[in-house]
Design an enzyme around this catalytic site. Structure first.
Site, PDB file in Angstrom:
ATOM      1  N   LYS A 198       0.813  -1.210   0.000  1.00 41.31           N
ATOM      2  CA  LYS A 198       0.000   0.000   0.000  1.00 41.31           C
ATOM      3  C   LYS A 198       0.851   1.267   0.000  1.00 41.31           C
ATOM      4  CE  LYS A 198      -4.206  -1.495  -0.281  1.00 41.31           C
ATOM      5  NZ  LYS A 198      -5.013  -1.188  -1.497  1.00 41.31           N
ATOM      6  N   THR A 240     -10.729  -8.726  -6.198  1.00 34.61           N
ATOM      7  CA  THR A 240      -9.932  -9.865  -6.665  1.00 34.61           C
ATOM      8  C   THR A 240     -10.828 -10.999  -7.150  1.00 34.61           C
ATOM      9  OG1 THR A 240      -8.145  -9.298  -5.137  1.00 34.61           O
ATOM     10  CG2 THR A 240      -8.156 -11.536  -6.019  1.00 34.61           C
ATOM     11  N   ARG A 319      -4.794 -13.620   4.084  1.00 33.17           N
ATOM     12  CA  ARG A 319      -4.395 -13.163   2.749  1.00 33.17           C
ATOM     13  C   ARG A 319      -3.471 -14.162   2.051  1.00 33.17           C
ATOM     14  NH1 ARG A 319      -6.487  -8.202   0.497  1.00 33.17           N
ATOM     15  NH2 ARG A 319      -7.326  -7.008   2.247  1.00 33.17           N
TER      16      ARG A 319
END
Length: 415
Positions: A198, A240, A319
């Protein structure tokens, strides 16, 4: 471009007695296992946990306020300033701290699939698994590109270094500091790898608009007829999942730029949420998690090492990081023409909006700038339930230029 003076600030770390540069994936996996940073799973991926913090820390993110960026930043609760002196002192502390480590890891690559707009980057890591994460999420250069690689931004990540807020001017022991003048990102006090990803997105969101390119927090794919679709949304809203369509080719799952020539992926990999992931529902993502991939905070079977994607005992924000090449139908390089469809994923937790709405151009512009949506559990520290929010451009924590700049670009593109 970095000045010679700015480059010297990171050169000290790059001359560390045992810095490993652009290691191949198998060598990084070996380092991860030998350093006990993670374990090998039944799928061949590496699994690591991130300790206390299992999501981003937006309240610990600061931008160095200086004469370079002063006029371009939309200062406020999201883009909070820190002074140059505090940054310089903390940079020296972190550099000295990392120099005492037995081994460091260095990735050299790019952000931006369009060669005309890509950013050469360096990522210096304390952890080998963070370096593998960076290798899979950013764009790895060819051998020829590596010969001519000259970094224009450097990420320095020291997760075990903790700041002293009273001395260092931070909000807590965790810090994510961006200096656009020195072109350095300083990360410490958190093991959550998403901060690395990020932080570069934040940099691109500052640089691209100044070159008349719209930076976008969205996924993208393309159909058999060349029709391009964009999916805007905050983390965890389905970008996603929706872009990984077996009947459409994937361009990218999270971050893109939109130039007068079309769109391009900023990254070279995907960072997929794994909660309730199954082969039946999301086969492309499920099959992409193999050797070289990184699982973050995913619980494994004690004896089988099989990932249990339904187990959220550590966090709902589990994740997986993997390269685009792990998806079998991608666009390579990750560039395409202008979009034919734009979809806003609002994650409306309060039921304010209809489930599906077709918007006029004016409505789309208003909704894009207001960004009504929800933060989902686990994606940020302290968020345990969906929270309704207004996130301009569906990504305000990563955007620094004023909303007016984005609105001008968005309107010009729509017109």
């Amino acid at each position: 471009m970095k000045t010679e003076e700015d480059a010297l600030l990171t050169q000290d770390l790059l001359t560390h007695h045992n810095i490993q540069a652009n290691l191949a994936v198998p060598l990084l996996v070996e380092r991860i296992l030998s350093h006990n940073e993670g374990v090998l799973t039944a799928t061949g991926s590496v699994a690591a946990t991130t300790g206390e913090y299992t999501g981003r820390s937006p309240k610990d993110k600061f931008i160095v306020r200086d004469d370079v960026c002063e006029q371009f930043i939309n200062w406020g609760d999201v883009n909070r300033p820190i002074d140059e002196a505090s940054f310089d002192k903390l940079l020296k502390k972190v550099t000295a701290y990392l120099h005492e480590k037995d081994e460091l890891f260095h990735f050299r690559g790019f952000a931006g699939a369009d060669p005309n707009h890509r950013l050469p980057i360096d990522v210096i890591n304390e952890y080998a698994w963070h370096n593998l994460f960076a290798r899979q999420l950013f764009i790895t250069p060819t051998d020829e590109e590596l010969k001519h690689h000259q970094s224009e931004f450097t990420v320095i990540s020291a997760p075990t270094f903790k700041a002293d807020p009273e001395v260092d001017g931070t909000n807590s022991e965790t810090f994510i500091l961006i200096s656009f003048k020195k072109r350095i990102i300083l990360i410490g006090g958190t093991e959550y790898a998403g901060e690395i990803k990020k932080s570069i997105f934040s940099v691109m969101n500052y640089l691209l608009p100044q070159n008349d390119i719209l930076s976008m927090h969205c996924s993208a794919n393309i159909g058999q007829e060349g029709d391009v679709a964009l999916f805007f949304g905050l983390s965890g809203t389905g970008k996603t999942t929706l872009s990984a369509d077996p009947y459409r080719r994937l361009i990218g799952d999270d971050e893109h730029g939109w130039s007068p020539n079309g769109i391009f992926n900023i990254e070279g990999g995907c960072y997929a949420k794994c909660i309730n992931l199954s082969k039946e529902k999301e086969p492309q993502i499920y099959n992409a998690i193999r050797f070289g991939s990184v699982l973050e905070n995913v619980i494994l079977g004690e004896s089988s090492r099989e990932p249990d994607y339904d187990d959220t005992s550590l966090t709902e924000n589990t994740r997986a990081a993997y390269p685009l090449e792990n998806i079998n139908n991608i666009v390579s390089p990750s560039v395409a023409g202008h979009p034919n469809a734009i979809i806003f994923l609002t994650a409306d937790a309060s039921g304010t909006l209809p489930p599906i709405s077709k918007l006029t151009k004016e409505q789309a512009m208003y909704h894009f700038l207001s960004g009504y949506t929800s933060k989902l559990a686990g994606t940020e520290r302290g968020v345990t339930q969906p929270q309704a929010t207004f996130s301009a451009c569906f990504g305000s924590p990563s955007f620094h230029c004023s909303v007016e700049i984005c609105s001008i670009q968005f309107k010009r593109i729509f017109d």
